[in-house]
Design an enzyme around this catalytic site. Structure first.
Site: not given
Ligand code: PA5
Length: 408
Positions: A399, A285, A264
């Site tokens: 989203k 394995h 990410e």
């Molecule tokens: O690293 C990030 O920002 C994302 O992976 C969030 O943790 C994830 O989308 C969840 O978001 P939130 O904590 O706002 O619910």
């Protein structure tokens, strides 16, 4: 103690990086640190914060709950899964920490069927306070139990913050300048950890020590920079897959946590490195054939533990047979580490890039240090790739489409 050994890299063939090439990157550390600081990111500073509010709450509710359920996803769940799996008993932890990290109806229903709601604490974690998966989980479980059985961990505004205030629900904060996947050493990870008996002061101590190294302009001290530089140089020569392979089940979900952090943070603008999580010896394995003889597009990151804190042995046996004699009287700890050396040796002989992070023991201090080392490396990697490691614009479209499909 965390050691990083990458000398095998210089034995790799096609692609290979030289020690000189790597050391030449050292002149970038100061500039990259300045750039990261200018981005006002708090992940390397939060480890200095006082955790007493969290410890007080944990002491106050001690003994009241058999199950603690985290409602959250992504960066609000993966660090907690890792903390639980690394630092608590795999078969008889008490209280139990359940983490859904999805909206799978089967999982939610089965959890619902097994919980004693009078003895279950729900921790709803969402920095934005508006993530649909987390809100769906919350809406479901809020009908099942009293609001006293909820705690929120959230940012300074949003649905959860408002609801917490309105319904007088105990709420901890996610610092504004720490993103979800960098938040494991904030209340997001520390509160659940404290509730299941993890020593969060030592976790923070490990994080603090590594943060000092991350802020060092010395190449030999700055393990995060070394790791980022290696990944970048190899990537420029066609290596675009990172395989993280711990030789202990306890760190299996550390590799999952790191997969999100890398994917990410760095997967942007057509750039990126694909994370793969493996487990030694299990994946010898399953995947190692590919790593030895497949394409030269991967680097293998071994995680090794010196002391497994177990002396159990393979028993002696009256049976005398060449297939089993070499195993007699061997400690399992010795076996798993010998297999790591063997896999590393074979991968090196095949001329494939590999390196090892070695810790003396699996404990709070080392895990805190590892979290910080990889977060720091990810921040440096963002600089090498000239991308913003701290945003995630690529998840927004999904989203929006989910919302659209539900509304139509
Ligand atoms: O690293 C990030 O920002 C994302 O992976 C969030 O943790 C994830 O989308 C969840 O978001 P939130 O904590 O706002 O619910």
């Amino acid at each position: 103690m965390i050691q990083f050994n990458y000398t095998n890299l210089f034995k790799a063939k096609d692609p290979q990086i030289t020690e000189e090439e790597l050391k030449d990157t050292a002149n970038l550390i100061a500039k990259y640190l300045e750039n990261i600081k200018a981005k006002d990111q708090g992940f390397y500073e939060i480890v200095n914060e006082d955790p007493s509010g969290i410890l007080e709450y944990a002491a106050q509710v001690k003994g009241q709950f058999d199950d603690i359920v985290i409602l959250g996803i992504g960066g609000s769940a993966l660090g907690n899964i890792c903390l639980r799996d690394t630092l608590t008993h795999p078969f008889k932890a008490s209280p139990r920490l359940r983490i859904i990290d999805n909206v799978d109806p089967y999982l939610i229903e089965k959890l619902d069927e097994t919980l004693n709601y009078d003895r279950t604490l729900f921790i709803v974690i969402s920095k934005s306070g508006g993530t649909p998966e987390t809100l769906a989980q919350y809406m479901y479980f809020k009908e099942k139990t009293a609001s006293e059985n909820f705690v929120f961990i959230t940012g300074k505004e949003g649905f959860l913050r408002e609801t917490g205030e309105k319904e007088n629900i105990k709420t901890f904060s996610v610092p504004e300048n720490v993103g979800g996947r960098f938040s494991v050493l904030t209340a997001v990870g520390l509160l659940p950890a404290a509730l299941i008996g993890i020593d969060i002061k030592n976790l923070l101590k490990g994080g603090q020590e590594m943060a000092r190294k991350f802020l060092s302009e010395e190449f030999n001290t700055n393990l995060s920079f070394q790791f980022a530089a290696i990944q970048y140089l190899l990537n420029q020569k066609g290596v675009n897959i990172n395989v993280m392979m711990p030789y202990t089940n306890r760190l299996k979900t550390f590799a999952d946590w790191y997969s999100q952090l890398l994917a990410e943070s760095i997967g942007k603008d057509g750039k990126g490195i694909t994370p793969v999580s493996a487990l030694g010896t299990t994946d010898q394995h399953s995947q190692v054939q590919l790593y030895n003889e497949g394409p030269r597009d991967k680097m293998i990151i071994f995680l090794e533990v010196e002391n497994h804190e177990s002396e159990i042995k393979i028993p002696d046996s009256d049976v005398n047979h060449e297939k089993i004699n070499f195993l007699k009287n061997v400690q399992f700890a010795h076996l798993i580490n010998a297999e790591k050396r063997a896999t590393e040796g074979a991968i090196t002989d095949y001329g494939k890039a590999n390196m090892t992070f070695k810790i003396d023991k699996v404990n709070e201090k080392n895990l805190g240090g590892l979290f910080m080392a990889f977060e720091g490396a990810t921040a440096f990697l963002g600089e090498f790739f000239q991308i913003d490691a701290f945003n995630q614009p690529g998840v927004e479209l999904g989203k929006k489409l989910t919302k659209k499909y539900l509304e139509n």
